[in-house]
Scaffold this motif. Structure first.
Motif, PDB file in Angstrom:
ATOM      1  N   SER A 200       0.847  -1.196   0.000  1.00  0.00           N
ATOM      2  CA  SER A 200       0.000   0.000   0.000  1.00  0.00           C
ATOM      3  C   SER A 200       0.880   1.241   0.000  1.00  0.00           C
ATOM      4  N   GLY A 201       0.413   2.275  -0.685  1.00  0.00           N
ATOM      5  CA  GLY A 201       1.142   3.534  -0.696  1.00  0.00           C
ATOM      6  C   GLY A 201       2.036   3.741  -1.901  1.00  0.00           C
ATOM      7  N   TRP A 202       2.097   2.754  -2.794  1.00  0.00           N
ATOM      8  CA  TRP A 202       2.926   2.908  -3.995  1.00  0.00           C
ATOM      9  C   TRP A 202       2.138   3.550  -5.141  1.00  0.00           C
ATOM     10  N   VAL A 203       0.912   3.082  -5.341  1.00  0.00           N
ATOM     11  CA  VAL A 203       0.120   3.568  -6.476  1.00  0.00           C
ATOM     12  C   VAL A 203      -1.301   3.904  -6.036  1.00  0.00           C
ATOM     13  N   GLN A 204      -1.952   4.687  -6.883  1.00  0.00           N
ATOM     14  CA  GLN A 204      -3.383   4.955  -6.717  1.00  0.00           C
ATOM     15  C   GLN A 204      -4.074   4.651  -8.043  1.00  0.00           C
ATOM     16  N   ASN A 207      -9.052   7.023  -9.870  1.00  0.00           N
ATOM     17  CA  ASN A 207      -9.908   7.853  -9.026  1.00  0.00           C
ATOM     18  C   ASN A 207      -9.182   8.390  -7.800  1.00  0.00           C
ATOM     19  N   GLY A 208      -7.874   8.100  -7.696  1.00  0.00           N
ATOM     20  CA  GLY A 208      -7.105   8.594  -6.571  1.00  0.00           C
ATOM     21  C   GLY A 208      -7.187   7.723  -5.331  1.00  0.00           C
ATOM     22  N   GLU A 209      -7.643   6.476  -5.490  1.00  0.00           N
ATOM     23  CA  GLU A 209      -7.777   5.548  -4.365  1.00  0.00           C
ATOM     24  C   GLU A 209      -6.567   4.616  -4.310  1.00  0.00           C
ATOM     25  N   ASN A 210      -6.124   4.296  -3.098  1.00  0.00           N
ATOM     26  CA  ASN A 210      -4.966   3.423  -2.922  1.00  0.00           C
ATOM     27  C   ASN A 210      -5.214   2.049  -3.555  1.00  0.00           C
ATOM     28  N   SER A 211      -4.156   1.463  -4.134  1.00  0.00           N
ATOM     29  CA  SER A 211      -4.290   0.171  -4.799  1.00  0.00           C
ATOM     30  C   SER A 211      -3.053  -0.679  -4.542  1.00  0.00           C
ATOM     31  N   ASN A 212      -3.245  -2.005  -4.529  1.00  0.00           N
ATOM     32  CA  ASN A 212      -2.137  -2.956  -4.400  1.00  0.00           C
ATOM     33  C   ASN A 212      -1.869  -3.683  -5.715  1.00  0.00           C
ATOM     34  N   ASN A 213      -2.490  -3.218  -6.782  1.00  0.00           N
ATOM     35  CA  ASN A 213      -2.382  -3.858  -8.090  1.00  0.00           C
ATOM     36  C   ASN A 213      -1.167  -3.318  -8.845  1.00  0.00           C
ATOM     37  N   PRO A 214      -0.166  -4.170  -9.169  1.00  0.00           N
ATOM     38  CA  PRO A 214       1.015  -3.680  -9.876  1.00  0.00           C
ATOM     39  C   PRO A 214       0.729  -3.269 -11.321  1.00  0.00           C
ATOM     40  N   LYS A 218      -1.610   0.643 -16.060  1.00  0.00           N
ATOM     41  CA  LYS A 218      -2.142   0.289 -17.377  1.00  0.00           C
ATOM     42  C   LYS A 218      -3.603   0.674 -17.529  1.00  0.00           C
ATOM     43  N   SER A 219      -4.250   0.971 -16.406  1.00  0.00           N
ATOM     44  CA  SER A 219      -5.670   1.341 -16.470  1.00  0.00           C
ATOM     45  C   SER A 219      -5.903   2.772 -15.987  1.00  0.00           C
ATOM     46  N   GLY A 220      -4.878   3.613 -16.143  1.00  0.00           N
ATOM     47  CA  GLY A 220      -5.056   5.032 -15.843  1.00  0.00           C
ATOM     48  C   GLY A 220      -4.668   5.457 -14.455  1.00  0.00           C
ATOM     49  N   GLY A 221      -4.137   4.546 -13.638  1.00  0.00           N
ATOM     50  CA  GLY A 221      -3.682   4.915 -12.312  1.00  0.00           C
ATOM     51  C   GLY A 221      -2.352   5.640 -12.352  1.00  0.00           C
TER      52      GLY A 221
END
Length: 364
Positions: A200-204, A207-214, A218-221
């Motif tokens: 957590s804390g690497w990407v959003q 919509n600006g929400e935290n994500s754990n998806n590497p 590729k989907s606009g984060g």
């Protein structure tokens, strides 16, 4: 996730052959190879040979010039601006650092900004060139826009790494080499190959929400600045990243912010560029311009010793000196070989077959 240990020399020979097939001169192919292998030796696997196919794809798109006329286009006794002629940043940045070192040898310090370049590998390689001359080395570069500034969901900055390297006495150099994002994009690529989540804390997400998806980018984060979010000091990482962007590009005449061309070949550069290529900033300062070199080294050794012996929360863990893990990796890997993930080995073998060079290893 499986790793295959490959000797340094075998990896050098393979990498050199790829750069030669791109049309690089012997000198440039040797230098570009050295920068990439240094990254793998120092344990920064995200910026080593795993990046090789990316350079090839940019070359195929004619976005990398394998035979650049790298030259100074503006100069004072202590400063210069270099035009990299769209060459490999692996070649252009060392050229610029040599100029900074030469100016420092004559005047005490040298500062060089670079435009019209490409990805330059690890910042530490270039900063350490100055350390070899008993100088303090500084290197930084801007990069493709993947990072959203604090309070934004728009990708406006790169991971924009910076490095400061200091010569020590009995210890290895102190090397502060870091991205100004919460994590380098290469860390996401490693997680993707391993099919693992990221912290957590690497990407959003978009919509600006935290994500754990590497795969979030590729989907606009977007990547987050160093500090992760506004509650944990992301404005400081944003400020550092902005500093790198301004020194590397606004100062040199390279593209900056959202106009920096992407490293991936399937994405086209912006159609409304504000400059030329990617930008770097390199500096060298003579230690003896401030005090006798040995006095500085002796004091830095004292500094290192004190920090290494700091009282820790966990008695099984020691305070780590910046650059210490990389130095340990380099010593170990020079002896035992460089572990390359099987996905990357396969990618390199496909690249070899495509370019008509000998495969890195036979996996049958």
């Amino acid at each position: 996730m499986n790793f295959i240990n490959i000797t340094e020399q075998k990896l050098r020979t393979f990498t050199y052959s790829i750069f030669k097939r791109m049309g690089c001169s012997d000198e440039h192919a040797t230098l570009a190879t050295d920068v990439l292998i240094k990254s793998d030796l120092r344990g920064i696997d995200s910026h080593g040979v795993a990046r090789l196919s990316g350079y090839v794809r940019l070359w195929e798109k004619k976005r990398i010039n394998p035979t650049p006329n790298v030259k100074i286009v503006h100069e004072t006794p202590t400063t210069a601006t270099v035009d990299g002629d769209a060459g490999l940043g692996l070649v252009v940045a060392p050229f610029a650092m040599k100029i900074a070192i030469e100016k420092a040898e004559k005047y005490g310090s040298g500062w060089v900004s670079v435009k019209n370049s490409n990805h330059f590998g690890i910042a530490g390689y270039h900063a350490l060139m100055a350390v070899e001359k008993d100088m303090i080395g500084i290197s930084m570069t801007n990069a493709s826009p993947l990072v959203a500034p604090t309070f934004s969901s728009e990708r406006l900055l790169g991971t924009n790494p910076m490095c400061y390297a200091f010569p020590a006495g009995k210890y290895p150099p102190v090397v502060v080499d870091m991205a100004t994002a919460a994590a380098a994009n290469g860390k996401l690529e490693i997680a993707q190959r391993a099919n693992e989540n990221i912290p957590s804390g690497w990407v959003q997400n978009r919509n600006g929400e935290n994500s754990n998806n590497p795969n979030e980018l590729k989907s606009g984060g977007s990547l987050l600045p160093l500090g992760s979010d506004k509650d944990h000091g992301s404005h400081k990482g944003y400020g550092l990243s902005a500093t790198v962007d301004i020194l590397s590009a606004v100062l040199s005449g390279a593209n900056f912010g959202p106009w920096v061309p992407p490293f991936v070949a399937f994405l086209e550069p912006p159609t409304d560029p504000v400059g030329e290529g990617i930008g770097h900033f390199l500096g060298a300062m003579r230690v003896d311009g401030f005090r006798p070199t040995q006095d500085f080294k002796d004091n830095l050794d004292i500094w290192i010793t004190r920090f290494k012996n700091a009282e820790t929360i966990d008695p099984d863990k020691k305070v780590i000196i910046p650059g210490e893990p990389e130095y340990a990796f380099e010593r170990e890997r020079k002896i035992n070989g460089i572990p390359i993930i099987d996905v990357v080995v396969n990618d390199l073998n496909v690249l070899a077959e495509k370019l008509g060079v000998e495969k890195l290893i036979n996996q049958n």
